[in-house]
Write an enzyme that holds these catalytic residues in place. Structure first.
Site, PDB file in Angstrom:
ATOM      1  N   ASP A  37      45.517  45.928  31.506  1.00 59.45           N
ATOM      2  CA  ASP A  37      45.379  45.370  32.851  1.00 59.45           C
ATOM      3  C   ASP A  37      46.376  45.949  33.851  1.00 59.45           C
ATOM      4  OD1 ASP A  37      43.339  43.737  32.001  1.00 59.45           O
ATOM      5  OD2 ASP A  37      44.551  41.918  31.933  1.00 59.45           O
ATOM      6  N   LYS A  50      46.073  37.920  38.701  1.00 59.92           N
ATOM      7  CA  LYS A  50      44.825  38.650  38.471  1.00 59.92           C
ATOM      8  C   LYS A  50      43.772  37.689  37.939  1.00 59.92           C
ATOM      9  CE  LYS A  50      43.943  39.789  34.585  1.00 59.92           C
ATOM     10  NZ  LYS A  50      43.096  39.236  33.445  1.00 59.92           N
TER      11      LYS A  50
END
EC number: 2.7.1.148
Length: 282
Positions: free
Chosen positions: A140, A11
């Site tokens: 996240d 990410k």
């Protein structure tokens, strides 16, 4: 039984605007998530009891106990859907991404575990439901479930699409100085100044160029090598170079794969101790 596999995609935060400190101790943020076509690898097969083995370049120091986010994700799904649907698994995590690096780490791995279980045992669950189930594991994790470019607000778990921002296939280079950076102290050191929202009145790519990462300054105070990386990346003329998350990983986006690859070679020659990963945005 043949092991089934999934990837914990790296990410990156293309931008991260911190808007306020919340009363609950978290921060209100606006962030643009994107994902790279490489990451950690998870393999699993049905077994008599749950187990986790960890190997790979960044395996040292990681716990293979039930506290690992991968196993916590498995336990969440089993608690919700039952052991008759989610049996014990022998899991292997190959850790190729640096730890405490601002690129997903345990969140990406937990999301990969969830996708693996869904594909094999719970195919009726959609991304939104799976993200909601996994969200207690970290801010996240929700974005990492679908691993698609999206806008995250709140603490990052409230997700929406950004239709005008088409970045799939964009060549990207990730660079990390092999120094972990703790997220909590970086957020705690944020100056408390709201410098404005993402993309107000801007075309998405132009807005991205004008955006920022509000955690970059406090992260550099904790890890000065971040500033060195950004300086080196900027000299290689990407169209965007920025720190991801709370650091220490930085990224550079290029218009051509050849430019990215030349940059990777040059950085490896100049800084052989740095970790790099060349790829493309998903």
């Amino acid at each position: 039984m043949t092991a089934f596999q999934e990837t914990g995609w790296a990410k990156i935060n293309l931008a991260l605007h911190v808007r306020a400190r919340r009363a609950d101790g978290y921060h209100a943020i606006e962030t643009l998530f994107a994902f790279v076509d490489g990451g950690d690898a998870i393999a699993a097969e049905v077994a008599d009891a749950d187990s986790l083995a960890i190997d790979g370049e960044f395996a040292d120091g990681l716990s293979a106990s039930g506290d690992n986010l991968v196993m916590r994700g498995l336990a969440l799904l089993r608690d919700l859907y039952g052991a008759d649907r989610v049996p014990p698994l022998a899991v292997n995590l190959t850790k190729t991404l640096p730890v405490a690096a601002g690129i997903g780490g345990g969140s990406a791995d937990a999301a990969a575990m969830a996708r693996l279980v869904r594909r094999r045992f719970l195919p009726e669950i959609g991304d939104a439901t799976l993200a909601r189930i996994m969200s207690p594991l970290g801010a996240d994790v929700a974005a990492c479930v679908a691993s698609e470019t999206c806008l995250g607000v709140g603490t990052g778990e409230e997700l929406s699409a950004v239709p005008g921002l088409r970045l799939g296939g964009t060549p990207v280079l990730l660079v990390n100085p092999r120094q972990p950076v703790a997220t909590g102290p970086v957020f705690a050191a944020w100056e408390g100044i709201d410098r404005g929202p993402l993309f107000t009145g801007a075309e998405p790519r132009a807005g991205l160029l004008g955006a920022r990462n509000d955690l970059q300054r406090p992260a550099i105070a904790q890890c000065p090598a971040i500033a060195d990386i950004l300086l080196e990346l900027g000299a290689l003329r990407p169209w965007l170079a920025r720190m991801s998350g709370s650091g220490a990983t930085c990224f550079a986006l290029f218009d051509a794969a050849a430019e990215r690859d030349a940059a990777a070679v040059l950085l490896a020659e100049r800084h052989p101790g740095w970790w790099t990963m060349a790829g493309a945005l998903k």
